[in-house]
Design an enzyme around this catalytic site. Structure first.
Site, short mmCIF file in Angstrom:
data_model
loop_
_atom_site.label_atom_id
_atom_site.label_comp_id
_atom_site.label_asym_id
_atom_site.label_seq_id
_atom_site.Cartn_x
_atom_site.Cartn_y
_atom_site.Cartn_z
N PRO A 20 0.67 -1.83 0.23
CA PRO A 20 -0.03 0.29 0.04
C PRO A 20 0.92 1.52 -0.10
O PRO A 20 1.96 1.06 0.58
CB PRO A 20 -1.31 0.09 1.47
CG PRO A 20 0.20 -0.90 2.31
CD PRO A 20 0.42 -2.12 1.12
N MET A 21 0.38 2.11 -1.40
CA MET A 21 0.96 3.48 -0.87
C MET A 21 -0.23 4.77 -1.16
O MET A 21 -0.55 4.29 -1.89
CB MET A 21 2.00 3.16 -2.37
CG MET A 21 3.01 2.53 -1.84
SD MET A 21 4.05 2.93 -3.59
CE MET A 21 3.73 1.17 -4.80
N CYS A 55 1.12 2.91 10.37
CA CYS A 55 1.79 4.33 9.34
C CYS A 55 2.27 5.41 10.75
O CYS A 55 1.66 5.37 12.02
CB CYS A 55 0.09 5.11 9.45
SG CYS A 55 0.33 6.60 9.14
#
Length: 200
Positions: free
Chosen positions: A51-52, A146
């Protein structure tokens, strides 16, 4: 003379044998790699597109699949916001979670296998989001990685990795595994030591 030629010939044979052994080893590794996708999950995951933020949307996922990506992740989406937008999206008929642009999420049948990647700090939010996307993806991922300030302010992502939130994380994952029939993944960061990470 003959001794020199013999030595060179012997060296060449050993080199060839070593190369053949290396090829056999590589073939064995290739064979293992090809067979590994079926070992743990019912979908292929040999080449994973992580995921980016700002990159992993549908168009980019399809482009990466064209060049060999087998399993792709969506960007991180807020489970709470996803559920809120879905409730306001008037889903029905041709308007589905897959095309209603909820939290910028879009997908098509060619976009599989797919992991929907959510941030959450509440079990019910995560469960509700997971149920919404279950028909159009192959696994759900909880973000515990995150490090951004928004994650600090919202108390999600890597800010749930402390011991004080361990039970909350367990509750989120347990609630989701009991609510949907597809795998639940958890993306984490390495902690300060290997031992702490293993304990997690």
């Amino acid at each position: 003379g003959e001794e020199g030629a013999s030595a060179i010939d012997g060296f060449a044979k050993r080199k060839k044998k070593k190369r053949r052994g290396g090829e056999e080893s590589a073939n064995a590794c290739d064979s293992l790699a090809m067979s590994s996708p079926a070992r743990y999950f019912p979908f292929e995951y040999q080449h994973v597109l992580a995921p980016m933020v700002g990159a992993s949307e549908l168009a980019f996922r399809l482009l990466c699949r064209k060049y060999g990506a087998t399993l792709a992740y969506t960007p991180m989406m807020s489970a709470k916001q996803f559920v809120k937008e879905a409730s306001e999206a008037d889903l029905g008929g041709h308007r589905t979670v897959a095309n209603a642009n909820i939290c910028d999420f879009q997908t098509i049948p060619e976009d599989r296998p797919l992991v929907c990647h959510f941030s959450a700090n509440d079990p019910q939010d995560f469960v509700s989001a997971a149920k919404l996307v279950e028909p159009v993806c192959d696994a759900i991922d909880l973000n515990l990685g995150c490090p951004q300030r928004t994650a600090y302010l919202g108390h999600f992502g890597s800010y749930l990795l402390g011991n004080e939130d361990r039970q909350l994380v367990v509750n989120i994952v347990k609630a989701a595994t009991g609510a949907v029939g597809i795998p639940i993944f958890v993306k984490i960061r390495l902690l300060d030591t290997v031992e702490e990470t293993a304990d997690l």
